[in-house]
Design an enzyme around this catalytic site. Structure first.
Site, PDB file in Angstrom:
ATOM      1  N   THR A 163       0.820  -1.217   0.000  1.00  0.00           N
ATOM      2  CA  THR A 163       0.000   0.000   0.000  1.00  0.00           C
ATOM      3  C   THR A 163       0.849   1.259   0.000  1.00  0.00           C
ATOM      4  O   THR A 163       1.996   1.248   0.470  1.00  0.00           O
ATOM      5  CB  THR A 163      -0.900  -0.007   1.257  1.00  0.00           C
ATOM      6  OG1 THR A 163      -1.539   1.252   1.380  1.00  0.00           O
ATOM      7  CG2 THR A 163      -0.088  -0.245   2.531  1.00  0.00           C
ATOM      8  N   ASP A 164       0.270   2.356  -0.465  1.00  0.00           N
ATOM      9  CA  ASP A 164       0.971   3.653  -0.415  1.00  0.00           C
ATOM     10  C   ASP A 164       1.069   4.178   1.020  1.00  0.00           C
ATOM     11  O   ASP A 164       1.851   5.081   1.306  1.00  0.00           O
ATOM     12  CB  ASP A 164       0.275   4.689  -1.313  1.00  0.00           C
ATOM     13  CG  ASP A 164      -1.174   4.967  -0.959  1.00  0.00           C
ATOM     14  OD1 ASP A 164      -1.704   4.343  -0.019  1.00  0.00           O
ATOM     15  OD2 ASP A 164      -1.792   5.826  -1.628  1.00  0.00           O
ATOM     16  N   GLU A 165       0.271   3.586   1.936  1.00  0.00           N
ATOM     17  CA  GLU A 165       0.259   4.114   3.307  1.00  0.00           C
ATOM     18  C   GLU A 165       1.590   3.931   4.023  1.00  0.00           C
ATOM     19  O   GLU A 165       1.848   4.569   5.040  1.00  0.00           O
ATOM     20  CB  GLU A 165      -0.867   3.458   4.125  1.00  0.00           C
ATOM     21  CG  GLU A 165      -2.224   3.665   3.490  1.00  0.00           C
ATOM     22  CD  GLU A 165      -3.399   3.525   4.441  1.00  0.00           C
ATOM     23  OE1 GLU A 165      -3.187   3.409   5.651  1.00  0.00           O
ATOM     24  OE2 GLU A 165      -4.538   3.556   3.946  1.00  0.00           O
TER      25      GLU A 165
ATOM     26  N   TYR B 267      -1.902  -0.586  10.912  1.00  0.00           N
ATOM     27  CA  TYR B 267      -2.054  -1.260   9.607  1.00  0.00           C
ATOM     28  C   TYR B 267      -0.841  -0.969   8.727  1.00  0.00           C
ATOM     29  O   TYR B 267      -0.198  -1.896   8.199  1.00  0.00           O
ATOM     30  CB  TYR B 267      -3.341  -0.787   8.905  1.00  0.00           C
ATOM     31  CG  TYR B 267      -3.354  -1.074   7.413  1.00  0.00           C
ATOM     32  CD1 TYR B 267      -3.436  -2.384   6.942  1.00  0.00           C
ATOM     33  CD2 TYR B 267      -3.270  -0.041   6.467  1.00  0.00           C
ATOM     34  CE1 TYR B 267      -3.432  -2.661   5.577  1.00  0.00           C
ATOM     35  CE2 TYR B 267      -3.267  -0.308   5.105  1.00  0.00           C
ATOM     36  CZ  TYR B 267      -3.341  -1.620   4.661  1.00  0.00           C
ATOM     37  OH  TYR B 267      -3.328  -1.883   3.313  1.00  0.00           O
TER      38      TYR B 267
ATOM     39  N   LYS C 174       2.144  -3.424   7.268  1.00  0.00           N
ATOM     40  CA  LYS C 174       2.414  -3.580   5.830  1.00  0.00           C
ATOM     41  C   LYS C 174       3.872  -3.201   5.537  1.00  0.00           C
ATOM     42  O   LYS C 174       4.555  -3.861   4.761  1.00  0.00           O
ATOM     43  CB  LYS C 174       1.458  -2.722   4.988  1.00  0.00           C
ATOM     44  CG  LYS C 174       0.014  -3.170   4.956  1.00  0.00           C
ATOM     45  CD  LYS C 174      -0.217  -4.540   4.323  1.00  0.00           C
ATOM     46  CE  LYS C 174      -0.014  -4.578   2.830  1.00  0.00           C
ATOM     47  NZ  LYS C 174      -0.426  -5.893   2.252  1.00  0.00           N
TER      48      LYS C 174
HETATM   49  P1  NAD Z   1      -9.769  -7.226   1.892  1.00  0.00           P
HETATM   50  O1  NAD Z   1      -9.793  -6.953   3.355  1.00  0.00           O
HETATM   51  O2  NAD Z   1     -10.980  -6.934   1.080  1.00  0.00           O
HETATM   52  O3  NAD Z   1      -9.436  -8.780   1.648  1.00  0.00           O
HETATM   53  C1  NAD Z   1      -8.441  -9.441   2.356  1.00  0.00           C
HETATM   54  C2  NAD Z   1      -8.563 -10.945   2.058  1.00  0.00           C
HETATM   55  O4  NAD Z   1      -7.509 -11.612   2.759  1.00  0.00           O
HETATM   56  C3  NAD Z   1      -9.877 -11.561   2.535  1.00  0.00           C
HETATM   57  O5  NAD Z   1     -10.395 -12.431   1.569  1.00  0.00           O
HETATM   58  C4  NAD Z   1      -9.475 -12.333   3.786  1.00  0.00           C
HETATM   59  O6  NAD Z   1     -10.296 -13.472   4.039  1.00  0.00           O
HETATM   60  C5  NAD Z   1      -8.049 -12.733   3.439  1.00  0.00           C
HETATM   61  N1  NAD Z   1      -7.238 -12.984   4.645  1.00  0.00           N
HETATM   62  C6  NAD Z   1      -7.111 -12.181   5.728  1.00  0.00           C
HETATM   63  N2  NAD Z   1      -6.296 -12.769   6.635  1.00  0.00           N
HETATM   64  C7  NAD Z   1      -5.890 -13.944   6.097  1.00  0.00           C
HETATM   65  C8  NAD Z   1      -5.022 -14.981   6.536  1.00  0.00           C
HETATM   66  N3  NAD Z   1      -4.425 -14.946   7.734  1.00  0.00           N
HETATM   67  N4  NAD Z   1      -4.826 -16.037   5.717  1.00  0.00           N
HETATM   68  C9  NAD Z   1      -5.419 -16.110   4.489  1.00  0.00           C
HETATM   69  N5  NAD Z   1      -6.268 -15.156   4.031  1.00  0.00           N
HETATM   70  C10 NAD Z   1      -6.495 -14.090   4.826  1.00  0.00           C
HETATM   71  O7  NAD Z   1      -8.494  -6.484   1.347  1.00  0.00           O
HETATM   72  P2  NAD Z   1      -8.286  -5.651  -0.015  1.00  0.00           P
HETATM   73  O8  NAD Z   1      -8.790  -4.290   0.181  1.00  0.00           O
HETATM   74  O9  NAD Z   1      -8.755  -6.454  -1.150  1.00  0.00           O
HETATM   75  O10 NAD Z   1      -6.685  -5.572  -0.039  1.00  0.00           O
HETATM   76  C11 NAD Z   1      -5.922  -6.633  -0.579  1.00  0.00           C
HETATM   77  C12 NAD Z   1      -4.453  -6.305  -0.457  1.00  0.00           C
HETATM   78  O11 NAD Z   1      -4.166  -5.106  -1.164  1.00  0.00           O
HETATM   79  C13 NAD Z   1      -3.979  -6.077   0.974  1.00  0.00           C
HETATM   80  O12 NAD Z   1      -2.683  -6.625   1.099  1.00  0.00           O
HETATM   81  C14 NAD Z   1      -3.934  -4.559   1.106  1.00  0.00           C
HETATM   82  O13 NAD Z   1      -2.957  -4.166   2.039  1.00  0.00           O
HETATM   83  C15 NAD Z   1      -3.559  -4.153  -0.301  1.00  0.00           C
HETATM   84  N6  NAD Z   1      -4.030  -2.833  -0.740  1.00  0.00           N
HETATM   85  C16 NAD Z   1      -5.344  -2.504  -0.628  1.00  0.00           C
HETATM   86  C17 NAD Z   1      -5.779  -1.273  -1.118  1.00  0.00           C
HETATM   87  C18 NAD Z   1      -7.233  -0.864  -1.047  1.00  0.00           C
HETATM   88  O14 NAD Z   1      -7.550   0.280  -1.381  1.00  0.00           O
HETATM   89  N7  NAD Z   1      -8.145  -1.713  -0.665  1.00  0.00           N
HETATM   90  C19 NAD Z   1      -4.868  -0.391  -1.687  1.00  0.00           C
HETATM   91  C20 NAD Z   1      -3.514  -0.767  -1.769  1.00  0.00           C
HETATM   92  C21 NAD Z   1      -3.117  -1.998  -1.302  1.00  0.00           C
HETATM   93  O1  DAU Z   2      -4.215   3.997   0.430  1.00  0.00           O
HETATM   94  C1  DAU Z   2      -4.425   2.627   0.309  1.00  0.00           C
HETATM   95  C2  DAU Z   2      -5.277   2.139   1.461  1.00  0.00           C
HETATM   96  O2  DAU Z   2      -6.610   2.593   1.204  1.00  0.00           O
HETATM   97  C3  DAU Z   2      -5.260   0.626   1.616  1.00  0.00           C
HETATM   98  O3  DAU Z   2      -3.959   0.215   1.936  1.00  0.00           O
HETATM   99  C4  DAU Z   2      -6.229   0.180   2.728  1.00  0.00           C
HETATM  100  O4  DAU Z   2      -6.269  -1.218   2.796  1.00  0.00           O
HETATM  101  C5  DAU Z   2      -7.612   0.717   2.375  1.00  0.00           C
HETATM  102  O5  DAU Z   2      -8.517   0.389   3.424  1.00  0.00           O
HETATM  103  C6  DAU Z   2      -7.575   2.230   2.176  1.00  0.00           C
HETATM  104  O6  DAU Z   2      -7.298   2.897   3.420  1.00  0.00           O
HETATM  105  P1  DAU Z   2      -8.064   4.239   3.839  1.00  0.00           P
HETATM  106  O7  DAU Z   2      -7.994   4.356   5.301  1.00  0.00           O
HETATM  107  O8  DAU Z   2      -7.608   5.387   3.029  1.00  0.00           O
HETATM  108  O9  DAU Z   2      -9.573   3.852   3.340  1.00  0.00           O
HETATM  109  P2  DAU Z   2     -10.997   4.089   4.036  1.00  0.00           P
HETATM  110  O10 DAU Z   2     -12.019   3.727   3.004  1.00  0.00           O
HETATM  111  O11 DAU Z   2     -11.094   3.458   5.367  1.00  0.00           O
HETATM  112  O12 DAU Z   2     -11.035   5.662   4.235  1.00  0.00           O
HETATM  113  C7  DAU Z   2     -10.881   6.560   3.155  1.00  0.00           C
HETATM  114  C8  DAU Z   2     -10.892   7.960   3.720  1.00  0.00           C
HETATM  115  O13 DAU Z   2     -12.209   8.246   4.218  1.00  0.00           O
HETATM  116  C9  DAU Z   2      -9.954   8.139   4.894  1.00  0.00           C
HETATM  117  O14 DAU Z   2      -9.402   9.452   4.845  1.00  0.00           O
HETATM  118  C10 DAU Z   2     -10.863   8.018   6.120  1.00  0.00           C
HETATM  119  C11 DAU Z   2     -12.185   8.554   5.620  1.00  0.00           C
HETATM  120  N1  DAU Z   2     -13.402   7.920   6.224  1.00  0.00           N
HETATM  121  C12 DAU Z   2     -13.494   6.567   6.199  1.00  0.00           C
HETATM  122  C13 DAU Z   2     -14.589   5.936   6.731  1.00  0.00           C
HETATM  123  C14 DAU Z   2     -14.704   4.430   6.731  1.00  0.00           C
HETATM  124  C15 DAU Z   2     -14.405   8.715   6.752  1.00  0.00           C
HETATM  125  O15 DAU Z   2     -14.321   9.954   6.731  1.00  0.00           O
HETATM  126  N2  DAU Z   2     -15.500   8.099   7.294  1.00  0.00           N
HETATM  127  C16 DAU Z   2     -15.625   6.726   7.314  1.00  0.00           C
HETATM  128  O16 DAU Z   2     -16.653   6.219   7.850  1.00  0.00           O
END
Ligand code: NAD
Ligand code: DAU
Length: 376
Positions: free
Chosen positions: A133-135, A182, A186
């Site tokens: 992730t970019d975080e 988180y 990562k």
């Molecule tokens: P998600 O939470 O939707 O899905 C995570 C999946 O991993 C689920 O299917 C869960 O069952 C599985 N999982 C969790 N713990 C596990 C374990 N111990 N063993 C096997 N499986 C397990 O996540 P996502 O949003 O699809 O993100 C996927 C990946 O991409 C993550 O590594 C996250 O850090 C990264 N990522 C997400 C975003 C985003 O915006 N969602 C952005 C950048 C990177």
């Molecule tokens: O940047 C990549 C990341 O993006 C991934 O690595 C994470 O897995 C993914 O969950 C996401 O993280 P964020 O924290 O940015 O996503 P989230 O949807 O939780 O929140 C987006 C923005 O909105 C953040 O600034 C927090 C704000 N927010 C979120 C929720 C859930 C609110 O203001 N209210 C809310 O209820």
């Protein structure tokens, strides 16, 4: 049936993972795709209904922390590539329960790395691709609060809304400065992946992506949560003043980038993936309200009064913005969708799939899996 390659995709029942599994299963019938997922609250096999019967697909319910299980699976199936997405992914949950994040994201990744190192007698033709992730880079300053023309030009950025809220962007050479449990977990997993490359020569690749949006995202994240709340006229809890900036990318564009990098990326390298698409949360929320209202046949904007400012997230990063020039220049990737198009598709999908939303919010699907896998 003989396959040219056998890949494990971890976390394939989650949001991004399900799009990656679908893309690979459909695009590469000559690859055997093993979806390894523990099915936590975020994993949902309903995300993959359309491909579950394909002959090149197998689902294995397993915890990535189960080192012996992963090693045996890799050896039995002659796995030659891993695309690792499994993780605990929600920042708010990590603030409440950091241990689970360290366990899954750090120890789980280490278990996969160690299993790959042992299972692979030779690293020739093998690949361990870690999705991050970019975080991990921390937060950028907001030097242009009103937004200015960005220094990038891309197909997706040539459209309606595209602003930069600061001069600096996340580039691959930036030092890691994670703030949440988180992102700390990562970041630690990224370091382990690079350590395995540098120490043992494991053929690794890391990518760091910005916020994804699109179908099948668990409705605890901003976009699906708010669409669902608008539909049901429930309050929209905007953290702080809603000024935080995120860089949004349509999930299928991320999956396309993963495909490209898995096949053509350079071993040992890191690539940033982003949408060139910065938005303040409050502006996104307004777009979501207008789009949802319109698609439901309501007066556009009539639900603005659902916006409710609540206590800010602890340690809330102010601004994320990816510079994905390296990926564009070296591998020719760029986002395909304009945000307005992507948001329209996304809102429409959630409104058309209320049953999916109801299932994941009620927890019924978890009970279903518990029964299905009882005793295994
Ligand atoms: P998600 O939470 O939707 O899905 C995570 C999946 O991993 C689920 O299917 C869960 O069952 C599985 N999982 C969790 N713990 C596990 C374990 N111990 N063993 C096997 N499986 C397990 O996540 P996502 O949003 O699809 O993100 C996927 C990946 O991409 C993550 O590594 C996250 O850090 C990264 N990522 C997400 C975003 C985003 O915006 N969602 C952005 C950048 C990177
Ligand atoms: O940047 C990549 C990341 O993006 C991934 O690595 C994470 O897995 C993914 O969950 C996401 O993280 P964020 O924290 O940015 O996503 P989230 O949807 O939780 O929140 C987006 C923005 O909105 C953040 O600034 C927090 C704000 N927010 C979120 C929720 C859930 C609110 O203001 N209210 C809310 O209820």
């Amino acid at each position: 049936m003989n396959f040219d390659r056998t890949l494990i995709i971890t976390g394939g029942a989650g949001f991004i993972g399900s799009h990656v599994v679908r893309l690979f299963v459909n695009k590469y019938p000559n690859y055997r795709i093993i979806n390894l997922d523990k099915l936590t609250y975020a994993g949902n096999l309903a995300n993959l209904k359309d491909i579950e019967d394909k002959p090149n697909y197998r689902f294995v319910r397993m915890d990535i922390c189960d080192f012996e299980g992963v090693l045996k699976l890799m050896q039995d199936e002659h796995v030659d590539g891993i695309i690792h997405l499994a993780a605990e992914s929600h920042v708010d949950r990590s603030i409440k329960d950091p241990f689970t994040f360290a366990q899954t994201n750090v120890m789980g990744t280490l278990s996969l790395l160690q299993a790959a190192k042992i299972a692979w007698d030779s690293f020739e033709g093998k690949r361990f691709y870690h999705i991050s992730t970019d975080e991990v880079y921390g937060a950028l300053e907001m030097t242009n609060p009103e937004g200015v023309e960005p220094p990038f030009t891309t197909k997706a950025s040539s459209g309606q809304h595209h602003l930069a809220y600061g001069e600096k962007f996340f580039t691959e050479d930036l030092k890691y400065q994670p703030h949440s449990p988180y992102s700390a977990a990562k970041a630690s997993s990224d370091h382990f992946v690079r350590a395995f490359h540098d120490t043992y020569g494991l053929p690794t690749i890391v990518t760091n992506c910005s916020n994804n949006y699109g179908p099948y995202q668990f409705p605890e994240k901003l976009i699906p949560l708010f669409i669902n709340n608008i539909r049901h006229r429930k309050p929209l809890p905007v953290y702080g003043k809603g000024e935080n900036v995120r860089d949004w990318l349509y999930v299928e564009d991320h999956a396309r980038a993963i495909d490209l990098i898995f096949h053509q990326g350079k071993t040992g390298e890191t690539y940033n993936i982003g949408g060139f698409n910065e938005w303040k949360n409050i502006d996104i929320v307004k777009v979501l309200i207008k789009t949802t209202d319109r698609l439901l046949g309501r007066k556009e904007g009539e639900d603005m009064d659902l916006i409710t400012y609540v206590t800010d997230r602890a340690g809330h990063d102010l601004r994320y913005a990816i510079d994905s020039t390296k990926l564009q220049k070296e591998l020719g990737w760029e986002p395909s969708l304009q945000f307005e198009e992507g948001i329209e598709k996304t809102v429409r999908w959630y409104l058309d799939n209320q049953e999916w939303l109801d299932n994941v919010t009620s927890g019924d699907y978890q009970k279903y899996y518990e029964q299905m896998y009882a005793g295994r």
